[in-house]
Design a protein around this motif. Structure first.
Motif, short mmCIF file in Angstrom:
data_model
loop_
_atom_site.label_atom_id
_atom_site.label_comp_id
_atom_site.label_asym_id
_atom_site.label_seq_id
_atom_site.Cartn_x
_atom_site.Cartn_y
_atom_site.Cartn_z
N SER A 159 22.69 46.59 -36.97
CA SER A 159 22.93 48.03 -36.59
C SER A 159 24.27 48.47 -37.33
O SER A 159 24.95 47.76 -37.88
CB SER A 159 23.08 48.09 -35.06
OG SER A 159 24.27 47.39 -34.78
N ASP A 160 24.56 49.75 -37.32
CA ASP A 160 25.61 50.37 -37.83
C ASP A 160 26.69 50.42 -36.69
O ASP A 160 27.66 51.30 -36.77
CB ASP A 160 25.27 51.55 -38.42
CG ASP A 160 25.00 52.52 -37.67
OD1 ASP A 160 24.79 52.46 -36.37
OD2 ASP A 160 24.69 53.61 -37.89
N SER A 161 26.63 49.68 -35.61
CA SER A 161 27.65 49.70 -34.73
C SER A 161 29.07 49.53 -35.04
O SER A 161 29.42 48.49 -35.89
CB SER A 161 27.43 48.62 -33.54
OG SER A 161 28.47 48.66 -32.54
N SER A 185 19.20 48.05 -40.71
CA SER A 185 17.72 47.11 -41.37
C SER A 185 17.27 46.53 -40.17
O SER A 185 17.82 46.24 -39.03
CB SER A 185 18.75 46.09 -42.47
OG SER A 185 19.32 45.35 -41.43
N MET A 186 16.05 46.29 -40.56
CA MET A 186 14.93 45.60 -39.44
C MET A 186 14.06 44.86 -40.27
O MET A 186 13.42 44.98 -41.15
CB MET A 186 14.09 46.77 -38.85
CG MET A 186 15.15 47.55 -38.06
SD MET A 186 14.13 49.16 -37.35
CE MET A 186 14.37 50.11 -38.88
N MET A 187 13.96 43.36 -39.61
CA MET A 187 13.16 42.55 -40.26
C MET A 187 12.46 41.74 -39.22
O MET A 187 12.87 41.53 -38.26
CB MET A 187 13.99 41.65 -41.23
CG MET A 187 14.73 42.08 -42.30
SD MET A 187 15.87 40.98 -43.05
CE MET A 187 16.77 41.89 -44.13
N GLN A 325 18.80 42.87 -48.80
CA GLN A 325 19.14 42.49 -47.40
C GLN A 325 18.38 41.00 -47.24
O GLN A 325 19.09 40.09 -46.79
CB GLN A 325 18.55 43.25 -46.41
CG GLN A 325 19.52 44.62 -46.55
CD GLN A 325 18.90 45.85 -45.57
OE1 GLN A 325 17.96 45.55 -45.17
NE2 GLN A 325 19.76 46.76 -45.38
N GLN A 326 17.04 40.98 -47.54
CA GLN A 326 16.64 39.65 -47.35
C GLN A 326 17.36 38.51 -48.22
O GLN A 326 17.31 37.46 -47.60
CB GLN A 326 15.02 39.80 -47.96
CG GLN A 326 14.30 40.66 -46.90
CD GLN A 326 12.73 40.74 -47.62
OE1 GLN A 326 12.42 40.35 -48.58
NE2 GLN A 326 12.09 41.23 -46.59
N LYS A 327 17.42 38.84 -49.56
CA LYS A 327 18.16 37.92 -50.46
C LYS A 327 19.40 37.29 -49.83
O LYS A 327 19.78 36.17 -49.74
CB LYS A 327 17.95 38.41 -51.80
CG LYS A 327 16.83 38.67 -52.70
CD LYS A 327 17.15 39.41 -53.99
CE LYS A 327 18.20 38.86 -54.38
NZ LYS A 327 18.47 39.82 -55.87
#
Length: 425
Positions: A159-161, A185-187, A325-327
């Motif tokens: 989140s961008d919290s 991002s969501m995974m 992001q995954q990497k």
């Protein structure tokens, strides 16, 4: 027969010193018989100084053996005074009589002590870590859920919290000062018997918002067929509606929820000592603060956050960002799970503290579930798993349209815990 020396008489004895005589003259030395153990050496020995007329000659020390050679036993032979000889009870005998150490017993108690310390430390660490988990998401509020499949599915959200961040931190991390929080991002991470699969869900994915029950109000909101971007579901009613929306649009049940904010992400990276990344191209993005040269380098918390947030400087925009992001997350999990971190309490506890303080999880999430998630992500980084984007077929209204046929097959393989054969973008 008179045994006294020549010139001595009974009168002389009667008037000796100390016997009541008026004479002050002391009694002359008497000749004491000597104990002789050997034969008398031949020839006369040297004369002793005379004590008076008629005093017989006295034997002399010879060779340290007593008077007149070895005829006198001085009593200083070995073992009689100092106990050094046979049969003595001195220190030497005591050292020889001390029992040998029982090494088997010592090893046994050392092992018991070590195991006890390890067990106490492990149990204490477990309860300490478990108490730090922020179990804020209640998945029981999610309605009309798909049936459970094989394996375990985690929804991992970045989140961008900016909660708890100072103005200086917001400036350093290039986060801006927007109120509230949105998903950056969501995974979906699937773990099972056929390896781990990590699937990125682009935040601009076109989805339908279904009927749901408000997480705060408890009121049911009917579905209207409304389509919007996936990250809007989170912004509208938080994690529960995001889970409900993903399950409705995929048919895949999500077992656990894990969320981390900007500051927490950077803190974890710094606690672990940075993460090494091989950046394939030069990247410069003013909005995220990214400024990297191509090649291997170790990213600190600030740099890591800029790297995973960058999209405007990438050819594929959000799709390329999800790959980065995954990497990075896989590399971070791999770094956390290394012996240099796990076996070093000065690194392990700060890393655990930073991570657990920063994570928001569902109420049923346990430490073993969290550890399983990290190990699965590590396996993806090691090439033992699969990483991909959700299959995309095009765009609609500026949103990314999923490939329905591929998504259906992908979900079927995940439900059955089969090896994934579908490829993503």
């Amino acid at each position: 027969m008179n045994d006294w020396p020549e010139g001595w008489s009974g009168d002389n004895r009667g008037s000796g010193y100390g016997r009541g005589s008026a004479s002050a003259r002391p009694e002359s030395a008497r000749v004491m018989r000597q104990v002789r153990r050997g034969a008398t050496p031949p020839g006369p020995g040297p004369s002793a100084p005379p004590y008076g007329a008629g005093v017989p000659q006295q034997p002399s020390y010879t060779d340290g053996q007593g008077y007149g050679g070895d005829g006198y036993d001085s009593g200083y032979n070995t073992g009689q005074v100092y106990g050094g000889g046979g049969g003595g009870q001195g220190p030497g005998r005591q050292l020889r009589d001390r029992p040998a150490p029982n090494w088997r017993r010592r090893i046994k108690w050392t092992a018991i002590t070590v195991v006890t310390v390890l067990v106490v430390t492990t149990v204490g660490t477990y309860f300490w870590a478990d108490s730090k988990l922020n179990r804020e998401v209640d998945l029981s509020k999610v309605i009309e859920r798909p049936g459970a499949g094989e394996g375990t599915n985690y929804l991992i959200v970045g989140s961008d919290s900016r909660e708890g961040m100072t103005d200086e931190q917001k400036k350093d991390l290039h986060t801006g000062s927007a109120e509230g929080k949105r998903t950056d991002s969501m995974m979906i991470l699937h773990t099972g018997d056929n390896g781990a699969t990590l699937i990125s869900l682009p935040r601009d994915s076109d989805v339908e918002i279904p009927s749901f029950v408000g997480s705060e109000s408890g009121k049911k909101y009917p579905g209207t067929g409304r389509h919007t971007k996936l990250n809007a579901a989170y912004a509208e009613d938080g994690p529960e509606l995001l889970v409900r929306t993903i399950e409705h649009n995929t048919g895949l049940r999500l077992d656990h929820y894990v969320e981390i904010g900007f500051a927490g992400f950077a803190n974890i990276v710094d606690a672990v000592g940075g993460v090494e990344m091989d950046i394939p191209q030069d990247i410069k993005d003013k909005k995220s603060g990214a400024d990297f040269k191509k090649g291997k380098q170790t990213l600190n918390g600030e740099e890591a956050l800029a790297f995973v947030r960058t999209r405007y400087a990438l050819p594929g925009s959000d799709l390329d960002r999800t790959k980065n992001q995954q990497k990075f997350l896989s590399a971070l999990a791999s770094q956390v799970a290394t012996p240099s971190t796990v076996l070093n309490p000065f690194k392990l506890y700060p890393t655990m503290g930073a991570g657990l303080d920063s994570l928001i999880v569902d109420k049923d999430m346990g430490l073993f579930d969290l550890a399983s998630m990290f190990w699965a992500m590590k396996s993806v980084s090691g090439g033992e798993g699969t990483s991909m984007n959700m299959p995309i077929s095009g765009s609609v209204g500026g949103n990314l349209k999923w490939d329905d046929a591929k998504v259906k097959k992908l979900v079927e393989e995940l439900k059955n815990d089969e090896k994934v054969t579908v490829s993503g973008n």
